[in-house]
Enzyme design. Structure first.
Site, short mmCIF file in Angstrom:
data_model
loop_
_atom_site.label_atom_id
_atom_site.label_comp_id
_atom_site.label_asym_id
_atom_site.label_seq_id
_atom_site.Cartn_x
_atom_site.Cartn_y
_atom_site.Cartn_z
CB SER A 129 91.54 9.20 4.23
OG SER A 129 90.99 9.87 5.35
CE1 TYR A 139 96.48 10.59 5.82
CE2 TYR A 139 94.23 11.26 6.33
CZ TYR A 139 95.16 10.27 6.10
OH TYR A 139 94.77 8.95 6.14
#
Length: 350
Positions: free
Chosen positions: A142, A167
């Site tokens: 990501s 995350y």
């Protein structure tokens, strides 16, 4: 070619499976269909590739009615024994791991979920690849891994030492774990740092969907940091094209890698990291304006401060992707938003 695609009921996973099937690959799709967001959307995606909702059950294969080469199984990545059996029985050539607990803000509220899914689950995938001689593992990282990195555009050669959400930390962990397996066991791995993906069948927790839904249903939209943000919005078709091109380009060692000045994007092991973004950051207010234009009326805006875990801007340097893979995402934002809104109207406003 037989390919395992995890997260196949998800946004990117669904589109990836469909593209692979259309080019003639055999695909096994895996997803646990969790309720992080509306499962009806996930089942809707599966229906598009011939998986009947009523036939889906835990640990049982469902054959697609549309594609003879596709089977789907509902399974948790965290289930070590089940994943071991899946790899042992299926004889995969390659793996695309897109399954993960997503969401920057949700990770602040539910941190344990991220470790079990994104770390423990990813370890099970790595072990499966190690023991069953997988030719290439491509996995989702990501853009959030760049965290406090203030240098733009974001380059794979830069440090990612300061994530600002759990995350992001789990995605950085995936990259580190993958490198370990590439180094110890010669498993070719490639991590893909996705930049703000949008398009038809998108996630309802992300701003493109949230804005479209609110505007078309005459509700106000939340605009964080008073609209002063930039995002490298990347259309789903561009993402999928990049994923598949990378899958076909098996990671190799970098013969010029230098341990004194180590390059984080490559390794003397078969390990690679690539950004996949449009490399043309869009001001948040301009993106909202594009959605307003596609929806046909202006949004009522509720301006709010920056949220925990958010970053001011994302901006992908895609030089490596272009050099190694010969690919650069290029979808125009106005055209992409128009297609996204049209899908929303046809699917959710019937």
């Amino acid at each position: 070619m037989k390919i395992l695609v995890t997260g196949s009921a998800g946004f990117i996973g669904f589109h990836t499976v469909k593209k692979l099937l259309q080019r003639g690959d055999k695909v096994v799709g895996l997803d646990n269909i969790n309720d992080y967001y509306d499962i009806n959307l996930k089942y809707g995606r599966l229906a598009e590739i011939g998986i009947v909702r009523e036939a889906v059950d835990w640990y049982k294969f469902v054959q697609s009615s549309e594609y003879p080469g596709f089977r789907f199984i509902r399974m948790n990545l965290e289930d070590k024994q089940a994943i071991q059996m899946l790899f042992a029985n299926e004889g995969f050539d390659k793996v695309i791991n897109l399954a993960a607990q997503a969401g920057v803000r949700y990770s602040i509220q539910n941190p344990y979920t991220y470790v079990s899914s994104n770390v423990d689950g990813f370890l099970n995938i790595l072990e499966g690849c190690r023991h069953h001689h997988i030719k290439h593992l491509v996995y989702a990282s990501s853009s959030s891994v760049y965290g406090l990195n203030g240098k733009v555009s974001f380059s794979e050669h830069d440090s990612i030492a300061h994530p600002v959400s759990l995350y992001a930390a789990t995605k950085k962990s995936n990259e580190l774990m993958a490198h370990t397996y590439s180094h110890l066991y010669d498993v070719p791995t490639t991590g893909l740092r996705f930049f703000t993906v949008y398009g038809p069948w998108g996630r309802p927790d992300m701003s493109p969907f949230l804005f479209t839904d609110a505007i078309l249903n005459n509700r106000s939209i939340k605009v964080f940091n008073n609209g002063d943000m930039l995002r490298d919005f990347t259309y789903i078709d561009d993402i999928v094209e990049g994923v598949i091109r990378v899958l076909d380009n098996i990671a190799t060692p970098n013969p010029d890698w230098n341990a004194v000045t180590p390059d984080p994007a490559t390794s003397p092991a078969p390990y690679r990291i690539y950004n996949i973004g449009n490399s043309s950051p869009v001001k948040l207010m301009d993106f909202i304006q594009a959605i307003e234009l596609a929806c046909g009326h202006e949004a009522e805006k509720n301006f709010l401060p920056m949220q925990l875990g958010d970053v001011y801007q994302t901006n992908a340097d895609t030089t490596l992707l272009q050099t190694d893979i010969g690919y650069k995402p290029c979808k125009d934002i106005v055209e992409g938003v128009k297609e996204t809104v049209e899908w929303y109207k046809n699917y959710l406003l019937k």
